[in-house]
Write an enzyme that holds these catalytic residues in place. Structure first.
Site, PDB file in Angstrom:
ATOM      1  N   SER A  67      23.909   4.229  19.720  1.00 42.42           N
ATOM      2  CA  SER A  67      23.351   4.516  18.395  1.00 42.42           C
ATOM      3  C   SER A  67      23.652   3.437  17.367  1.00 42.42           C
ATOM      4  O   SER A  67      23.025   3.404  16.309  1.00 42.42           O
ATOM      5  CB  SER A  67      23.882   5.861  17.876  1.00 42.42           C
ATOM      6  OG  SER A  67      25.264   5.784  17.583  1.00 42.42           O
ATOM      7  N   LYS A 140      29.167   5.644  12.759  1.00 44.59           N
ATOM      8  CA  LYS A 140      27.900   5.315  12.106  1.00 44.59           C
ATOM      9  C   LYS A 140      28.180   4.389  10.922  1.00 44.59           C
ATOM     10  O   LYS A 140      29.330   4.110  10.579  1.00 44.59           O
ATOM     11  CB  LYS A 140      27.186   6.581  11.587  1.00 44.59           C
ATOM     12  CG  LYS A 140      26.988   7.683  12.613  1.00 44.59           C
ATOM     13  CD  LYS A 140      25.936   7.355  13.650  1.00 44.59           C
ATOM     14  CE  LYS A 140      25.744   8.527  14.623  1.00 44.59           C
ATOM     15  NZ  LYS A 140      24.824   8.187  15.738  1.00 44.59           N
TER      16      LYS A 140
END
Length: 251
Positions: A67, A140
């Site tokens: 991701s 993230k």
């Protein structure tokens, strides 16, 4: 050596009988166990220091997904500073590790390494020697902080924060800022996070109800900021905050 020359040498060591073989063996064994105790003491001290560092200062983490490509890829090891989770809070552009704020992660089946290695790995992870690779942690990039108005997308397909369009050079090649439109205000004491590989990241966008409240991550869930890529060695690098957010005004 004559008696006369012997008397000229200071000390009384010549008056002592040489040690017997059992005495020499006892001294040798004593030296061996002394060395073992020293090694164990050093190892114990190192483990304590590692535990203190892992608890209060920094911790290693293993990247379990794609991701954050190409910034981070599957299998990378990063070191995360925990200072930013406390007095020095994270800012826009930082890469952060945080605990799952609520059902972001699917149920994971722990890797079975066997009864002995499972215990060893859990122990090494506990003291901070081995990187954390399993559990409820995600990594993230911070796009917005408390009070920020985050919108995607404008007429040119860009994401904006507080009205300032972002030129996101860190995005995965070929990816657009978002395939999902959203317009949210980040709650206070929270952050809005997105992966660099936007088309392969279930982040704040995927968990929000349209208000920004459910997709944002509470600050008290943040473990810390990733500041260095440790492994593989040929890709080792320090992370710096991108200039992308320098022109973003305060809300």
């Amino acid at each position: 050596m004559s008696e006369a020359s012997r008397d000229q040498v200071p000390g009384e060591e010549y008056d002592q009988a040489p040690p017997t073989r059992p005495e020499r063996e006892e001294r040798h064994q004593g030296g061996f166990w002394h060395a073992v105790r020293e090694v164990l003491g050093i190892a114990a001290t190192a483990l304590v220091i590692s535990f203190v560092i892992k608890t209060f200062l920094a911790q290693a983490f293993w990247i379990p997904s794609g991701s954050m490509e190409d910034t981070l890829v599957y299998g990378d090891r990063v070191m995360v500073s925990k200072i930013q989770a406390g007095a020095m809070e994270v800012e826009r552009g930082d890469i952060v590790v945080f605990e799952d704020p609520g059902d972001w992660l699917p149920h994971m089946v722990p890797v079975d390494r066997g009864p002995v290695m499972d215990v060893v790995m859990k122990g090494l992870q506990f003291v901070g020697v081995a990187p954390v690779s399993e559990g409820n942690h995600l990594i993230k990039r911070v796009i917005g902080v408390g009070g920020d108005h985050v919108v995607c997308c404008d007429d040119q397909g860009r994401l904006s924060v507080n009205g300032q369009p972002l030129e996101e050079d860190y995005l995965y090649p070929g990816d657009v800022p978002s395939t999902v439109d959203f317009d949210v205000t980040v709650p206070e004491d929270s952050i809005w996070v997105m992966g660099d590989h936007r088309s392969n990241s279930r982040d704040s966008r995927a968990h929000d109800d349209g208000t920004g409240a459910t997709g944002a991550v509470p600050r008290d869930h943040v473990v810390g900021q990733a500041f260095v890529l440790l492994f593989p060695l040929d890709h080792a690098t320090w992370f710096s905050r991108p200039s992308t957010f320098e022109a973003v005004p305060e809300p």
